[in-house]
Write a protein that holds these residues in place. Structure first.
Motif, PDB file in Angstrom:
ATOM      1  N   ARG A   1     -16.184 -11.379 -65.143  1.00  0.00           N
ATOM      2  CA  ARG A   1     -17.418 -11.658 -64.421  1.00  0.00           C
ATOM      3  C   ARG A   1     -17.826 -13.110 -64.545  1.00  0.00           C
ATOM      4  O   ARG A   1     -17.601 -13.757 -65.569  1.00  0.00           O
ATOM      5  CB  ARG A   1     -18.550 -10.767 -64.954  1.00  0.00           C
ATOM      6  N   CYS A   2     -18.477 -13.615 -63.509  1.00  0.00           N
ATOM      7  CA  CYS A   2     -18.989 -14.980 -63.475  1.00  0.00           C
ATOM      8  C   CYS A   2     -20.006 -15.167 -64.600  1.00  0.00           C
ATOM      9  O   CYS A   2     -20.910 -14.339 -64.778  1.00  0.00           O
ATOM     10  CB  CYS A   2     -19.648 -15.243 -62.120  1.00  0.00           C
ATOM     11  N   ASP A   3     -19.852 -16.251 -65.352  1.00  0.00           N
ATOM     12  CA  ASP A   3     -20.793 -16.535 -66.442  1.00  0.00           C
ATOM     13  C   ASP A   3     -22.160 -16.951 -65.921  1.00  0.00           C
ATOM     14  O   ASP A   3     -23.133 -16.931 -66.668  1.00  0.00           O
ATOM     15  CB  ASP A   3     -20.224 -17.642 -67.340  1.00  0.00           C
ATOM     16  N   ARG A   4     -22.256 -17.307 -64.667  1.00  0.00           N
ATOM     17  CA  ARG A   4     -23.524 -17.763 -64.096  1.00  0.00           C
ATOM     18  C   ARG A   4     -24.334 -16.614 -63.486  1.00  0.00           C
ATOM     19  O   ARG A   4     -25.532 -16.534 -63.682  1.00  0.00           O
ATOM     20  CB  ARG A   4     -23.233 -18.829 -63.038  1.00  0.00           C
ATOM     21  N   CYS A   5     -23.660 -15.715 -62.732  1.00  0.00           N
ATOM     22  CA  CYS A   5     -24.424 -14.694 -61.994  1.00  0.00           C
ATOM     23  C   CYS A   5     -23.929 -13.262 -62.181  1.00  0.00           C
ATOM     24  O   CYS A   5     -24.583 -12.334 -61.735  1.00  0.00           O
ATOM     25  CB  CYS A   5     -24.446 -15.030 -60.507  1.00  0.00           C
ATOM     26  N   GLY A   6     -22.768 -13.070 -62.783  1.00  0.00           N
ATOM     27  CA  GLY A   6     -22.265 -11.727 -63.024  1.00  0.00           C
ATOM     28  C   GLY A   6     -21.400 -11.156 -61.920  1.00  0.00           C
ATOM     29  O   GLY A   6     -20.909 -10.037 -62.032  1.00  0.00           O
ATOM     30  N   ALA A   7     -21.177 -11.912 -60.835  1.00  0.00           N
ATOM     31  CA  ALA A   7     -20.293 -11.444 -59.764  1.00  0.00           C
ATOM     32  C   ALA A   7     -18.839 -11.503 -60.260  1.00  0.00           C
ATOM     33  O   ALA A   7     -18.551 -12.069 -61.311  1.00  0.00           O
ATOM     34  CB  ALA A   7     -20.464 -12.323 -58.525  1.00  0.00           C
ATOM     35  N   ALA A   8     -17.930 -10.930 -59.481  1.00  0.00           N
ATOM     36  CA  ALA A   8     -16.516 -10.946 -59.851  1.00  0.00           C
ATOM     37  C   ALA A   8     -16.016 -12.382 -59.997  1.00  0.00           C
ATOM     38  O   ALA A   8     -16.264 -13.225 -59.134  1.00  0.00           O
ATOM     39  CB  ALA A   8     -15.693 -10.215 -58.803  1.00  0.00           C
ATOM     40  N   ALA A   9     -15.335 -12.664 -61.089  1.00  0.00           N
ATOM     41  CA  ALA A   9     -14.826 -14.017 -61.351  1.00  0.00           C
ATOM     42  C   ALA A   9     -13.614 -14.299 -60.484  1.00  0.00           C
ATOM     43  O   ALA A   9     -12.720 -13.464 -60.349  1.00  0.00           O
ATOM     44  CB  ALA A   9     -14.467 -14.170 -62.822  1.00  0.00           C
ATOM     45  N   LYS A  10     -13.584 -15.488 -59.898  1.00  0.00           N
ATOM     46  CA  LYS A  10     -12.462 -15.939 -59.073  1.00  0.00           C
ATOM     47  C   LYS A  10     -11.809 -17.190 -59.645  1.00  0.00           C
ATOM     48  O   LYS A  10     -10.761 -17.607 -59.183  1.00  0.00           O
ATOM     49  CB  LYS A  10     -12.946 -16.252 -57.651  1.00  0.00           C
ATOM     50  N   MET A  11     -12.451 -17.806 -60.641  1.00  0.00           N
ATOM     51  CA  MET A  11     -11.959 -19.065 -61.200  1.00  0.00           C
ATOM     52  C   MET A  11     -12.237 -19.121 -62.693  1.00  0.00           C
ATOM     53  O   MET A  11     -13.283 -18.677 -63.150  1.00  0.00           O
ATOM     54  CB  MET A  11     -12.676 -20.232 -60.514  1.00  0.00           C
ATOM     55  N   ARG A  12     -11.263 -19.645 -63.439  1.00  0.00           N
ATOM     56  CA  ARG A  12     -11.434 -19.883 -64.877  1.00  0.00           C
ATOM     57  C   ARG A  12     -11.340 -21.386 -65.097  1.00  0.00           C
ATOM     58  O   ARG A  12     -10.440 -22.037 -64.586  1.00  0.00           O
ATOM     59  CB  ARG A  12     -10.336 -19.178 -65.668  1.00  0.00           C
ATOM     60  N   ALA A  13     -12.276 -21.928 -65.855  1.00  0.00           N
ATOM     61  CA  ALA A  13     -12.243 -23.335 -66.234  1.00  0.00           C
ATOM     62  C   ALA A  13     -12.026 -23.387 -67.738  1.00  0.00           C
ATOM     63  O   ALA A  13     -12.864 -22.921 -68.507  1.00  0.00           O
ATOM     64  CB  ALA A  13     -13.542 -24.030 -65.856  1.00  0.00           C
ATOM     65  N   VAL A  14     -10.882 -23.921 -68.147  1.00  0.00           N
ATOM     66  CA  VAL A  14     -10.571 -24.062 -69.566  1.00  0.00           C
ATOM     67  C   VAL A  14     -10.961 -25.482 -69.972  1.00  0.00           C
ATOM     68  O   VAL A  14     -10.424 -26.458 -69.447  1.00  0.00           O
ATOM     69  CB  VAL A  14      -9.080 -23.802 -69.852  1.00  0.00           C
ATOM     70  N   LEU A  15     -11.921 -25.577 -70.876  1.00  0.00           N
ATOM     71  CA  LEU A  15     -12.461 -26.864 -71.288  1.00  0.00           C
ATOM     72  C   LEU A  15     -11.549 -27.533 -72.313  1.00  0.00           C
ATOM     73  O   LEU A  15     -10.799 -26.858 -73.020  1.00  0.00           O
ATOM     74  CB  LEU A  15     -13.859 -26.663 -71.860  1.00  0.00           C
ATOM     75  N   PRO A  16     -11.607 -28.864 -72.402  1.00  0.00           N
ATOM     76  CA  PRO A  16     -10.743 -29.583 -73.350  1.00  0.00           C
ATOM     77  C   PRO A  16     -10.901 -29.115 -74.800  1.00  0.00           C
ATOM     78  O   PRO A  16      -9.948 -29.177 -75.571  1.00  0.00           O
ATOM     79  CB  PRO A  16     -11.174 -31.046 -73.199  1.00  0.00           C
ATOM     80  N   ASN A  17     -12.070 -28.608 -75.163  1.00  0.00           N
ATOM     81  CA  ASN A  17     -12.284 -28.144 -76.541  1.00  0.00           C
ATOM     82  C   ASN A  17     -11.760 -26.729 -76.769  1.00  0.00           C
ATOM     83  O   ASN A  17     -11.896 -26.186 -77.851  1.00  0.00           O
ATOM     84  CB  ASN A  17     -13.762 -28.234 -76.912  1.00  0.00           C
ATOM     85  N   GLY A  18     -11.189 -26.115 -75.713  1.00  0.00           N
ATOM     86  CA  GLY A  18     -10.611 -24.790 -75.840  1.00  0.00           C
ATOM     87  C   GLY A  18     -11.487 -23.668 -75.322  1.00  0.00           C
ATOM     88  O   GLY A  18     -11.019 -22.551 -75.145  1.00  0.00           O
ATOM     89  N   GLY A  19     -12.749 -23.947 -75.060  1.00  0.00           N
ATOM     90  CA  GLY A  19     -13.635 -22.925 -74.496  1.00  0.00           C
ATOM     91  C   GLY A  19     -13.287 -22.662 -73.045  1.00  0.00           C
ATOM     92  O   GLY A  19     -12.535 -23.401 -72.414  1.00  0.00           O
ATOM     93  N   GLU A  20     -13.808 -21.581 -72.518  1.00  0.00           N
ATOM     94  CA  GLU A  20     -13.558 -21.288 -71.116  1.00  0.00           C
ATOM     95  C   GLU A  20     -14.794 -20.731 -70.453  1.00  0.00           C
ATOM     96  O   GLU A  20     -15.650 -20.124 -71.109  1.00  0.00           O
ATOM     97  CB  GLU A  20     -12.380 -20.325 -70.942  1.00  0.00           C
ATOM     98  N   LEU A  21     -14.886 -20.973 -69.153  1.00  0.00           N
ATOM     99  CA  LEU A  21     -15.974 -20.467 -68.336  1.00  0.00           C
ATOM    100  C   LEU A  21     -15.364 -19.749 -67.150  1.00  0.00           C
ATOM    101  O   LEU A  21     -14.342 -20.184 -66.600  1.00  0.00           O
ATOM    102  CB  LEU A  21     -16.850 -21.620 -67.843  1.00  0.00           C
ATOM    103  N   LEU A  22     -15.991 -18.656 -66.736  1.00  0.00           N
ATOM    104  CA  LEU A  22     -15.548 -17.912 -65.567  1.00  0.00           C
ATOM    105  C   LEU A  22     -16.601 -18.057 -64.477  1.00  0.00           C
ATOM    106  O   LEU A  22     -17.809 -17.988 -64.759  1.00  0.00           O
ATOM    107  CB  LEU A  22     -15.355 -16.436 -65.906  1.00  0.00           C
TER     108      LEU A  22
END
Length: 59
Positions: free
Chosen positions: A16-37
């Motif tokens: 799920r999208c970390d911003r709104c809860g809709a189905a995730a279509k993209m993953r962003a892997v941050l340089p520090n190793g964290g990730e956002l959907l």
């Protein structure tokens, strides 16, 4: 010598999208190793900034 590449699993319907809860279509892997959907809408909204931060964008 064997080289191992770590990969993240494909996005599923349960992700799920970390911003709104809709189905995730993209993953962003941050340089520090964290990730956002993100859903498609929020992914497009934040993609430029994420690239500035050198995030690895995965669809």
């Amino acid at each position: 010598m064997t080289t191992t590449t770590l990969t993240r699993p494909e996005l599923t319907a349960a992700d799920r999208c970390d911003r709104c809860g809709a189905a995730a279509k993209m993953r962003a892997v941050l340089p520090n190793g964290g990730e956002l959907l993100f859903c498609g809408h929020h992914g497009r909204e934040y993609e430029a900034k994420l690239k500035e931060l050198d995030a690895d964008i995965q669809r």
